[in-house]
Design a protein around this motif. Structure first.
Motif, short mmCIF file in Angstrom:
data_model
loop_
_atom_site.label_atom_id
_atom_site.label_comp_id
_atom_site.label_asym_id
_atom_site.label_seq_id
_atom_site.Cartn_x
_atom_site.Cartn_y
_atom_site.Cartn_z
N TRP A 14 -3.37 -5.82 -2.49
CA TRP A 14 -3.15 -6.02 -3.93
C TRP A 14 -2.81 -4.73 -4.66
O TRP A 14 -2.40 -4.75 -5.81
N LYS A 15 -3.07 -3.61 -4.02
CA LYS A 15 -2.91 -2.29 -4.66
C LYS A 15 -3.73 -2.25 -5.97
O LYS A 15 -4.74 -2.95 -6.07
N MET A 16 -3.29 -1.49 -6.96
CA MET A 16 -4.08 -1.38 -8.19
C MET A 16 -3.57 -2.40 -9.21
O MET A 16 -3.02 -2.06 -10.25
N GLY A 96 -4.48 5.11 5.99
CA GLY A 96 -3.19 5.77 6.14
C GLY A 96 -2.03 5.02 5.53
O GLY A 96 -0.88 5.20 5.96
N HIS A 97 -2.30 4.18 4.53
CA HIS A 97 -1.17 3.55 3.82
C HIS A 97 -0.25 4.66 3.32
O HIS A 97 -0.70 5.73 2.91
N SER A 98 1.04 4.41 3.32
CA SER A 98 1.98 5.50 2.97
C SER A 98 1.76 6.01 1.56
O SER A 98 2.03 7.18 1.27
N TYR A 168 2.95 -1.43 11.05
CA TYR A 168 4.15 -0.60 10.95
C TYR A 168 4.81 -0.90 9.62
O TYR A 168 5.22 -2.05 9.37
N GLU A 169 4.89 0.11 8.78
CA GLU A 169 5.48 -0.06 7.45
C GLU A 169 6.49 1.05 7.19
O GLU A 169 6.09 2.17 6.81
N PRO A 170 7.78 0.78 7.38
CA PRO A 170 8.75 1.82 7.03
C PRO A 170 8.63 2.12 5.53
O PRO A 170 8.66 1.21 4.70
N ILE A 174 8.82 -0.26 1.48
CA ILE A 174 7.63 -0.67 0.74
C ILE A 174 7.93 -0.73 -0.75
O ILE A 174 8.28 0.28 -1.37
N GLY A 175 7.82 -1.93 -1.31
CA GLY A 175 7.99 -2.11 -2.74
C GLY A 175 9.42 -1.90 -3.23
O GLY A 175 9.67 -1.81 -4.43
N THR A 176 10.37 -1.83 -2.32
CA THR A 176 11.76 -1.53 -2.70
C THR A 176 12.66 -2.76 -2.67
O THR A 176 13.78 -2.72 -3.17
N GLY A 213 6.56 -4.24 4.45
CA GLY A 213 7.69 -3.66 3.72
C GLY A 213 8.54 -4.76 3.16
O GLY A 213 9.42 -5.29 3.84
N SER A 214 8.22 -5.14 1.91
CA SER A 214 8.99 -6.17 1.20
C SER A 214 9.08 -7.49 1.96
O SER A 214 10.12 -8.16 1.93
N VAL A 215 8.00 -7.87 2.64
CA VAL A 215 7.97 -9.20 3.25
C VAL A 215 7.77 -10.23 2.14
O VAL A 215 6.92 -10.06 1.26
N ILE A 234 1.20 -7.28 3.38
CA ILE A 234 2.02 -7.75 2.27
C ILE A 234 1.55 -7.15 0.96
O ILE A 234 0.37 -7.31 0.61
N GLY A 235 2.44 -6.50 0.23
CA GLY A 235 2.09 -5.96 -1.08
C GLY A 235 2.40 -6.96 -2.17
O GLY A 235 1.65 -7.91 -2.42
N GLY A 236 3.54 -6.78 -2.83
CA GLY A 236 3.90 -7.59 -4.00
C GLY A 236 3.71 -9.09 -3.82
O GLY A 236 3.14 -9.76 -4.69
C1 PEP Z 1 2.37 -2.55 1.13
O1 PEP Z 1 1.90 -2.19 0.08
O2 PEP Z 1 1.78 -2.28 2.18
C2 PEP Z 1 3.64 -3.28 1.12
C3 PEP Z 1 4.18 -3.61 2.26
O3 PEP Z 1 4.17 -3.58 -0.10
P1 PEP Z 1 5.42 -4.57 -0.41
O4 PEP Z 1 5.18 -5.82 0.39
O5 PEP Z 1 5.38 -4.80 -1.87
O6 PEP Z 1 6.64 -3.87 0.06
#
Ligand code: PEP
Length: 253
Positions: A14-16, A96-98, A168-170, A174-176, A213-215, A234-236
């Motif tokens: 969820w991040k912040m 170790g999140h980027s 694995y998160e390029p 991420i968030g792009t 990464g933007s899944v 999964i972020g967003g």
């Molecule tokens: C993340 O925060 O680890 C991530 C993958 O974010 P997003 O899915 O929004 O790219």
């Protein structure tokens, strides 16, 4: 050992974001629809861990934190120890999140120390690895991911990976809105697994490696189709119950 025995996992970072009421509503919606065959994890902000833990009692949904201190208890103002996370009912923690590596200067060694702390407290670390766009474009992806992984293996030994998850998160994805292609993702996942297999074939075959990464709901199934891709971080899209659930379901297709 075949891929089927590896756990399928989808973790929402969820991040912040969100407030107490949002957390309660999102967790209620996700917990109401368990996805059989997929371990579902919500990594909430620290202040909501205990409340979400209480809310989750009796549900299959697992609780994760987004960070942990590399220190044990003591004079470390503002830090949260692994023992505290365990005390709040955390099952998992991201290490170790980027965003931690780039915005807060976490070195490979600090990430390795966090990984050790989590394991020592009975929490499963989700070790995040990944290269920047510059590193990918210069052909350094494998070198970077290997360096990040080696730091942890050196600190813990390979056996520790029987109790860990890798993501694995390029960084460039991420968030792009950009994702690695399913082939690009699979190539790096296979590289990670082969690298671990040089140390221990069984552990390598059993460790779940998530892609992040933007899944989104509409690209998850294609990404998860890779032989070495066991789910997603999964972020967003984890901030919306329907999206998150659709991504969880995509692991079982
Ligand atoms: C993340 O925060 O680890 C991530 C993958 O974010 P997003 O899915 O929004 O790219």
């Amino acid at each position: 050992m075949t891929q089927e025995i590896r756990k399928k996992i989808v973790a929402g970072n969820w991040k912040m974001n969100g407030r107490r009421a949002f957390a309660k509503e999102l967790v209620a919606a996700i917990a109401a629809q368990p996805v059989s065959g997929c371990e579902q994890i919500v990594c909430t902000p620290y202040p909501y861990l205990s409340g979400v833990h209480d809310q989750l009692s009796g549900s299959a949904l697992k609780l994760g934190a987004q960070n942990v201190s590399e220190q044990e208890d003591g004079a470390f103002t503002g830090e949260v120890s692994a023992e505290m996370l365990a005390d709040c009912g955390c099952d998992y923690v991201l290490v170790g999140h980027s965003e931690r590596r780039s915005l807060y200067g976490e070195s490979d060694q600090v990430v390795a120390d966090k990984f050790v702390r989590a394991l020592d407290s009975g929490i499963t670390p989700i070790l995040c690895l990944g290269e920047t766009l510059e590193e990918r474009e210069s052909g350094a992806t494998e070198k970077v991911v290997a360096r990040q992984l080696d730091a942890v293996v050196a600190a813990t030994g390979i056996a520790a990976f029987a109790r860990a998850v890798i993501a694995y998160e390029p960084v460039w994805a991420i968030g792009t809105g950009l994702t690695a292609s399913p082939q690009q993702a699979q190539e790096v996942h296979a590289f990670i697994r082969q690298k671990l297999a040089k140390e221990d074939v069984q552990i390598a075959a059993g460790v779940s490696i998530l892609y992040g990464g933007s899944v989104k709901a509409d690209n998850a199934a294609a990404l998860f189709a890779g032989d070495d891709i066991d789910g997603g971080l999964i972020g967003g899209a984890s901030l919306d119950a329907d999206s998150f659930l659709a991504i969880c379901k995509a692991t079982t297709k």
